[in-house]
Design a protein around this motif. Structure first.
Motif, PDB file in Angstrom:
ATOM      1  N   LEU A 224       0.842  -1.186   0.000  1.00 49.98           N
ATOM      2  CA  LEU A 224       0.000   0.000   0.000  1.00 49.98           C
ATOM      3  C   LEU A 224       0.880   1.240   0.000  1.00 49.98           C
ATOM      4  N   ASP A 225       0.571   2.189  -0.854  1.00 44.97           N
ATOM      5  CA  ASP A 225       1.332   3.426  -0.936  1.00 44.97           C
ATOM      6  C   ASP A 225       0.873   4.364   0.187  1.00 44.97           C
ATOM      7  N   ALA A 226       1.435   4.166   1.365  1.00 46.97           N
ATOM      8  CA  ALA A 226       1.017   4.908   2.555  1.00 46.97           C
ATOM      9  C   ALA A 226       1.328   6.397   2.426  1.00 46.97           C
ATOM     10  N   ARG A 227       2.427   6.745   1.770  1.00 44.21           N
ATOM     11  CA  ARG A 227       2.751   8.170   1.619  1.00 44.21           C
ATOM     12  C   ARG A 227       1.700   8.888   0.789  1.00 44.21           C
ATOM     13  N   LEU A 228       1.257   8.265  -0.303  1.00 42.87           N
ATOM     14  CA  LEU A 228       0.234   8.878  -1.144  1.00 42.87           C
ATOM     15  C   LEU A 228      -1.086   8.966  -0.386  1.00 42.87           C
ATOM     16  N   LEU A 229      -1.423   7.927   0.358  1.00 43.67           N
ATOM     17  CA  LEU A 229      -2.641   7.938   1.162  1.00 43.67           C
ATOM     18  C   LEU A 229      -2.599   9.079   2.177  1.00 43.67           C
ATOM     19  N   CYS A 230      -1.489   9.214   2.883  1.00 47.41           N
ATOM     20  CA  CYS A 230      -1.340  10.287   3.876  1.00 47.41           C
ATOM     21  C   CYS A 230      -1.382  11.663   3.221  1.00 47.41           C
TER      22      CYS A 230
ATOM     23  N   LEU B 298      -5.020  12.490   2.447  1.00 48.77           N
ATOM     24  CA  LEU B 298      -5.758  12.765   3.677  1.00 48.77           C
ATOM     25  C   LEU B 298      -5.377  14.115   4.270  1.00 48.77           C
ATOM     26  N   ALA B 299      -4.097  14.471   4.197  1.00 50.25           N
ATOM     27  CA  ALA B 299      -3.649  15.761   4.721  1.00 50.25           C
ATOM     28  C   ALA B 299      -4.263  16.923   3.952  1.00 50.25           C
ATOM     29  N   LEU B 300      -4.516  16.717   2.669  1.00 47.90           N
ATOM     30  CA  LEU B 300      -5.120  17.754   1.836  1.00 47.90           C
ATOM     31  C   LEU B 300      -6.649  17.724   1.895  1.00 47.90           C
ATOM     32  N   GLY B 301      -7.198  16.781   2.658  1.00 45.80           N
ATOM     33  CA  GLY B 301      -8.643  16.673   2.766  1.00 45.80           C
ATOM     34  C   GLY B 301      -9.299  16.004   1.571  1.00 45.80           C
ATOM     35  N   GLU B 302      -8.518  15.314   0.774  1.00 45.89           N
ATOM     36  CA  GLU B 302      -9.028  14.646  -0.428  1.00 45.89           C
ATOM     37  C   GLU B 302      -9.379  13.200  -0.097  1.00 45.89           C
ATOM     38  N   THR B 303     -10.495  13.025   0.625  1.00 45.35           N
ATOM     39  CA  THR B 303     -10.844  11.688   1.097  1.00 45.35           C
ATOM     40  C   THR B 303     -11.224  10.751  -0.041  1.00 45.35           C
TER      41      THR B 303
ATOM     42  N   ALA C 213      -9.604   6.002  -3.105  1.00 42.84           N
ATOM     43  CA  ALA C 213      -9.213   5.385  -4.383  1.00 42.84           C
ATOM     44  C   ALA C 213      -7.860   4.686  -4.268  1.00 42.84           C
ATOM     45  N   VAL C 214      -6.930   5.262  -3.489  1.00 43.43           N
ATOM     46  CA  VAL C 214      -5.631   4.616  -3.263  1.00 43.43           C
ATOM     47  C   VAL C 214      -5.841   3.278  -2.558  1.00 43.43           C
ATOM     48  N   LEU C 215      -6.698   3.275  -1.539  1.00 46.27           N
ATOM     49  CA  LEU C 215      -6.973   2.021  -0.827  1.00 46.27           C
ATOM     50  C   LEU C 215      -7.620   0.991  -1.749  1.00 46.27           C
ATOM     51  N   LEU C 216      -8.621   1.411  -2.517  1.00 47.72           N
ATOM     52  CA  LEU C 216      -9.324   0.474  -3.386  1.00 47.72           C
ATOM     53  C   LEU C 216      -8.431  -0.089  -4.485  1.00 47.72           C
ATOM     54  N   ARG C 217      -7.496   0.715  -4.948  1.00 48.16           N
ATOM     55  CA  ARG C 217      -6.603   0.268  -6.017  1.00 48.16           C
ATOM     56  C   ARG C 217      -5.663  -0.838  -5.542  1.00 48.16           C
TER      57      ARG C 217
ATOM     58  N   GLN D 235     -10.611   8.226   7.299  1.00 43.04           N
ATOM     59  CA  GLN D 235     -10.954   8.427   5.911  1.00 43.04           C
ATOM     60  C   GLN D 235     -12.380   7.969   5.644  1.00 43.04           C
ATOM     61  N   ARG D 236     -12.768   6.851   6.229  1.00 46.20           N
ATOM     62  CA  ARG D 236     -14.129   6.345   6.066  1.00 46.20           C
ATOM     63  C   ARG D 236     -15.125   7.191   6.855  1.00 46.20           C
ATOM     64  N   ALA D 237     -14.708   7.767   7.979  1.00 45.99           N
ATOM     65  CA  ALA D 237     -15.628   8.475   8.866  1.00 45.99           C
ATOM     66  C   ALA D 237     -15.770   9.958   8.564  1.00 45.99           C
ATOM     67  N   ALA D 238     -14.889  10.538   7.774  1.00 46.93           N
ATOM     68  CA  ALA D 238     -14.877  11.994   7.589  1.00 46.93           C
ATOM     69  C   ALA D 238     -16.187  12.524   7.003  1.00 46.93           C
ATOM     70  N   ILE D 239     -16.674  11.917   5.951  1.00 40.34           N
ATOM     71  CA  ILE D 239     -17.882  12.432   5.302  1.00 40.34           C
ATOM     72  C   ILE D 239     -19.116  12.225   6.183  1.00 40.34           C
ATOM     73  N   PRO D 240     -19.353  10.999   6.734  1.00 39.37           N
ATOM     74  CA  PRO D 240     -20.517  10.859   7.630  1.00 39.37           C
ATOM     75  C   PRO D 240     -20.420  11.733   8.880  1.00 39.37           C
ATOM     76  N   ALA D 241     -19.219  11.924   9.422  1.00 37.93           N
ATOM     77  CA  ALA D 241     -19.068  12.757  10.616  1.00 37.93           C
ATOM     78  C   ALA D 241     -19.392  14.215  10.301  1.00 37.93           C
ATOM     79  N   ALA D 242     -18.941  14.702   9.154  1.00 37.54           N
ATOM     80  CA  ALA D 242     -19.244  16.086   8.760  1.00 37.54           C
ATOM     81  C   ALA D 242     -20.747  16.264   8.543  1.00 37.54           C
ATOM     82  N   TYR D 243     -21.383  15.275   7.943  1.00 34.66           N
ATOM     83  CA  TYR D 243     -22.829  15.329   7.729  1.00 34.66           C
ATOM     84  C   TYR D 243     -23.564  15.352   9.074  1.00 34.66           C
ATOM     85  N   LEU D 244     -23.148  14.480   9.987  1.00 31.98           N
ATOM     86  CA  LEU D 244     -23.775  14.413  11.298  1.00 31.98           C
ATOM     87  C   LEU D 244     -23.602  15.727  12.060  1.00 31.98           C
TER      88      LEU D 244
END
Length: 156
Positions: free
Chosen positions: A29-35, A38-43, A48-52, A90-99
């Motif tokens: 897994l390309d952890a640097r790209l994932l991080c 996430l740091a840029l807020g591009e969840t 997509a990095v995880l799914l790939r 990463q999985r929780a960011a969008i539902p948490a913001a909605y909540l």
């Protein structure tokens, strides 16, 4: 070969090596790209990095023993990057913001480790929430916080 050519060759060789965390990961897994995403807020890009590179990320993320953490170079300067927490965030960011938007309340995401909880993500309906005294990475005994007591209530 002169000194400049030798240094250029050395730099190119080092850059072609996989990062230590990626080399330690069985899925590479390309952890640097994932991080970075996430740091840029591009969840979406981080997902997509995880799914790939990771089939069934919801399952493998939970059962992985995260060998990348023991290989993380940041561990030499303190604590290594906690990939499990990043994946959860990463999985929780969008539902948490909605909540937070729907309820008007602050929303925290935490992971349960041994007998403590670690706050990994926090969001507020207000961008600059004054009085938000939660520091990410804070470890608190589970019985001392409402989120910890909620988790403890559902443990077998």
């Amino acid at each position: 070969m002169d000194q400049g050519d030798l240094r250029n060759l050395e730099l190119r060789c080092i850059e072609e090596e996989a990062p230590w965390c990626q080399a330690a990961c069985p899925l590479h897994l390309d952890a640097r790209l994932l991080c970075r995403h996430l740091a840029l807020g591009e969840t979406a890009k981080a997902w997509a990095v995880l799914l790939r590179q990771m089939p069934l990320p919801g399952v493998l993320g939970r059962i992985c023993d995260h060998p990348c953490q023991s290989a993380c170079r940041r561990g030499q300067a303190g604590d290594p990057i906690q990939m499990a927490a990043l994946e959860i965030n990463q999985r929780a960011a969008i539902p948490a913001a909605y909540l937070a938007r729907e309820t008007g309340l602050v929303v925290h995401v935490a992971v349960f480790e041994r007998d403590a909880i670690v706050v990994t993500y926090s969001t507020s309906p207000l961008m600059n929430a004054h009085g938000l005294a939660v520091y990410l990475g804070t470890r608190v005994p589970a019985y001392c916080s409402s989120i910890g007591r909620a988790i403890l209530a559902f443990l077998p």
